[in-house]
Design a protein around this motif. Structure first.
Motif, PDB file in Angstrom:
ATOM      1  N   SER A  55       0.441  -1.205   0.331  1.00 18.77           N
ATOM      2  CA  SER A  55      -0.186   0.566  -0.179  1.00 18.77           C
ATOM      3  C   SER A  55       1.065   1.019  -0.033  1.00 18.77           C
ATOM      4  CB  SER A  55      -0.895   0.038   1.671  1.00 18.77           C
ATOM      5  OG  SER A  55      -0.236   0.077   2.433  1.00 18.77           O
ATOM      6  N   GLY A  56       0.076   2.536  -0.266  1.00 19.59           N
ATOM      7  CA  GLY A  56       1.112   3.415  -0.988  1.00 19.59           C
ATOM      8  C   GLY A  56       1.308   3.862  -1.414  1.00 19.59           C
ATOM      9  N   SER A  57       2.107   4.989  -2.192  1.00 21.81           N
ATOM     10  CA  SER A  57       2.241   5.534  -3.567  1.00 21.81           C
ATOM     11  C   SER A  57       3.314   6.555  -3.378  1.00 21.81           C
ATOM     12  CB  SER A  57       1.564   6.687  -3.394  1.00 21.81           C
ATOM     13  OG  SER A  57       1.188   8.167  -2.396  1.00 21.81           O
ATOM     14  N   VAL A  58       4.626   6.399  -4.374  1.00 21.68           N
ATOM     15  CA  VAL A  58       5.783   7.272  -5.234  1.00 21.68           C
ATOM     16  C   VAL A  58       5.686   7.808  -5.562  1.00 21.68           C
ATOM     17  CG1 VAL A  58       7.900   7.154  -5.164  1.00 21.68           C
ATOM     18  CG2 VAL A  58       7.393   5.249  -3.726  1.00 21.68           C
ATOM     19  N   MET A  59       5.479   9.485  -5.362  1.00 15.82           N
ATOM     20  CA  MET A  59       5.771  10.221  -5.885  1.00 15.82           C
ATOM     21  C   MET A  59       6.715  10.541  -6.829  1.00 15.82           C
ATOM     22  SD  MET A  59       1.574  10.345  -6.383  1.00 15.82           S
ATOM     23  CE  MET A  59       1.325  11.848  -6.655  1.00 15.82           C
ATOM     24  N   TYR A  60       6.844  11.041  -8.660  1.00 14.17           N
ATOM     25  CA  TYR A  60       7.974  11.750  -8.936  1.00 14.17           C
ATOM     26  C   TYR A  60       7.933  13.532  -9.011  1.00 14.17           C
ATOM     27  CZ  TYR A  60      11.501   8.500  -7.890  1.00 14.17           C
ATOM     28  OH  TYR A  60      12.445   7.315  -8.193  1.00 14.17           O
ATOM     29  N   ASP A  61       7.602  14.680  -8.411  1.00 13.18           N
ATOM     30  CA  ASP A  61       7.201  15.427  -9.449  1.00 13.18           C
ATOM     31  C   ASP A  61       5.665  15.641  -9.425  1.00 13.18           C
ATOM     32  OD1 ASP A  61       9.861  16.410  -9.052  1.00 13.18           O
ATOM     33  OD2 ASP A  61      10.422  16.197 -11.488  1.00 13.18           O
ATOM     34  N   GLY A  62       4.782  14.677  -8.977  1.00 13.15           N
ATOM     35  CA  GLY A  62       3.867  14.712  -8.778  1.00 13.15           C
ATOM     36  C   GLY A  62       2.415  14.083  -9.606  1.00 13.15           C
ATOM     37  N   VAL A  63       3.607  12.646  -9.950  1.00 16.57           N
ATOM     38  CA  VAL A  63       2.998  11.348 -10.928  1.00 16.57           C
ATOM     39  C   VAL A  63       3.258  10.423  -9.930  1.00 16.57           C
ATOM     40  CG1 VAL A  63       3.469  10.485 -13.213  1.00 16.57           C
ATOM     41  CG2 VAL A  63       3.886  12.688 -12.549  1.00 16.57           C
ATOM     42  N   ASP A  64       2.353   9.553 -10.236  1.00 12.23           N
ATOM     43  CA  ASP A  64       2.004   8.328  -8.769  1.00 12.23           C
ATOM     44  C   ASP A  64       2.870   7.586  -9.709  1.00 12.23           C
ATOM     45  OD1 ASP A  64       2.021   6.203  -7.136  1.00 12.23           O
ATOM     46  OD2 ASP A  64      -0.411   6.844  -7.086  1.00 12.23           O
ATOM     47  N   VAL A  65       3.732   6.985  -9.701  1.00 15.73           N
ATOM     48  CA  VAL A  65       5.237   5.639 -10.913  1.00 15.73           C
ATOM     49  C   VAL A  65       4.628   4.213 -10.174  1.00 15.73           C
ATOM     50  CG1 VAL A  65       6.646   7.413 -11.144  1.00 15.73           C
ATOM     51  CG2 VAL A  65       6.975   5.663  -9.536  1.00 15.73           C
ATOM     52  N   LEU A  66       4.211   4.690  -9.397  1.00 17.21           N
ATOM     53  CA  LEU A  66       3.447   2.920  -8.463  1.00 17.21           C
ATOM     54  C   LEU A  66       2.314   2.386  -9.517  1.00 17.21           C
ATOM     55  CD1 LEU A  66       4.447   2.535  -5.245  1.00 17.21           C
ATOM     56  CD2 LEU A  66       5.965   1.762  -6.993  1.00 17.21           C
ATOM     57  N   ALA A  67       1.832   3.807 -10.147  1.00 15.74           N
ATOM     58  CA  ALA A  67       0.272   3.882 -10.905  1.00 15.74           C
ATOM     59  C   ALA A  67       0.545   3.257 -12.174  1.00 15.74           C
ATOM     60  CB  ALA A  67      -0.535   4.663 -11.403  1.00 15.74           C
ATOM     61  N   MET A  68       1.780   3.330 -12.255  1.00 18.20           N
ATOM     62  CA  MET A  68       2.565   2.946 -14.489  1.00 18.20           C
ATOM     63  C   MET A  68       2.202   1.782 -14.536  1.00 18.20           C
ATOM     64  SD  MET A  68       5.160   5.127 -14.763  1.00 18.20           S
ATOM     65  CE  MET A  68       6.415   7.028 -14.508  1.00 18.20           C
ATOM     66  N   LYS A  69       1.730   1.071 -15.594  1.00 20.07           N
ATOM     67  CA  LYS A  69       1.850  -0.679 -16.060  1.00 20.07           C
ATOM     68  C   LYS A  69       3.707  -0.704 -16.313  1.00 20.07           C
ATOM     69  CE  LYS A  69      -2.563  -1.158 -16.999  1.00 20.07           C
ATOM     70  NZ  LYS A  69      -3.256  -1.801 -15.453  1.00 20.07           N
ATOM     71  N   ASP A  70       3.675  -2.000 -15.867  1.00 18.15           N
ATOM     72  CA  ASP A  70       4.948  -2.829 -16.149  1.00 18.15           C
ATOM     73  C   ASP A  70       6.090  -1.986 -16.915  1.00 18.15           C
ATOM     74  OD1 ASP A  70       4.688  -3.679 -13.699  1.00 18.15           O
ATOM     75  OD2 ASP A  70       4.344  -6.059 -14.722  1.00 18.15           O
ATOM     76  N   LYS A  71       5.342  -1.749 -17.914  1.00 22.55           N
ATOM     77  CA  LYS A  71       6.461  -1.951 -19.592  1.00 22.55           C
ATOM     78  C   LYS A  71       7.224   0.093 -18.926  1.00 22.55           C
ATOM     79  CE  LYS A  71       5.634  -5.263 -23.058  1.00 22.55           C
ATOM     80  NZ  LYS A  71       5.180  -5.166 -24.677  1.00 22.55           N
ATOM     81  N   ALA A  72       5.630   1.097 -18.705  1.00 21.89           N
ATOM     82  CA  ALA A  72       5.512   1.901 -18.707  1.00 21.89           C
ATOM     83  C   ALA A  72       6.885   2.381 -18.017  1.00 21.89           C
ATOM     84  CB  ALA A  72       4.817   2.905 -18.547  1.00 21.89           C
ATOM     85  N   LEU A  73       6.359   1.572 -16.382  1.00 20.64           N
ATOM     86  CA  LEU A  73       7.087   1.825 -15.198  1.00 20.64           C
ATOM     87  C   LEU A  73       8.873   1.579 -15.714  1.00 20.64           C
ATOM     88  CD1 LEU A  73       7.162   2.721 -12.262  1.00 20.64           C
ATOM     89  CD2 LEU A  73       7.475   0.056 -11.920  1.00 20.64           C
TER      90      LEU A  73
END
Length: 222
Positions: A55-73
């Protein structure tokens, strides 16, 4: 720059992280310290998107990177995050130049461009005469500096280092520590460093103390 909110992680019945909140500012050098089993490396891997929390979030300059699909991540990771590990993890069959250039080629750069970028970094680190040597022909300090060059080749926003000086003697350890601060001065890099080295931690802008999956204290040195 990086906002970490309510990060929790368990492996089977073992709770490793419990509701971690942390902000990392652009251009900072932050160390994470604590006893073995505190959750330091797990937190670093989650910040680096190598692992996902429960659970939780990791934001890089306001973008929640953990919401990305695997390839985009994976694309985000390649272009924005550099990694330095305790045992360098250079590929033994490749030269230093090839090892340093590899992330740039994975990111889509042409071979000539990737090699030119790698060569500039290797020269900056004072290893130009060793560029065509394979890892087995390099000293421990040279291998770890090559690993730093590899981490920097895509000009990432942040460099994450896990016990980067743990396998080095005192001279090379001091050289590596000085290099991190030189890179911040010359290239504006942000560093997050997991370490047991008290001298390195004491030089960082902030020291994050962890125990039993929790942040227990944050000390400002600047």
């Amino acid at each position: 720059m990086i906002q970490i909110r309510d990060i929790s992680k368990s492996y089977d019945n073992l709770r490793v992280l419990s509701g971690i909140d942390l902000d990392i500012n652009r251009g900072e050098i932050v160390s994470i310290v604590g006893p073995s089993g505190a959750g330091k490396t797990t937190l670093l891997q989650i910040i680096g998107t190598l692992d996902r929390p429960d659970s939780g979030s990791v934001m890089y300059d306001g973008v929640d990177v953990l919401a990305m699909k695997d390839k985009a991540l994976a694309r985000f990771r390649n272009g924005n995050i550099g990694f330095v590990f305790q045992f360098h993890q250079l590929l033994p069959e490749f030269t230093m130049l090839e090892n340093v250039a590899l992330p740039a080629m994975i990111g889509g750069k042409k071979r000539t461009e990737a090699f030119a970028m790698a060569r500039r970094l290797i020269d900056y680190l004072g290893l130009g005469d060793r560029a065509d040597h394979k890892p087995g022909e390099l000293s421990g300090g040279e291998r770890q500096r090559a690993a730093v060059a590899r981490a920097l080749v895509n000009n990432p926003r942040v460099v994450l280092a896990d016990e980067p000086s743990g396998s080095l003697d005192s001279h090379n350890r001091n050289e590596l520590h000085r290099l991190f601060f030189d890179l911040r001065r010359d290239m504006g890099q942000t560093f997050v460093i997991v370490t047991h080295d008290e001298s390195l931690a004491g030089e960082c802008d902030r020291v994050v103390h962890m125990r039993d999956g929790l942040i227990t204290d944050i000390v400002n040195n600047r």
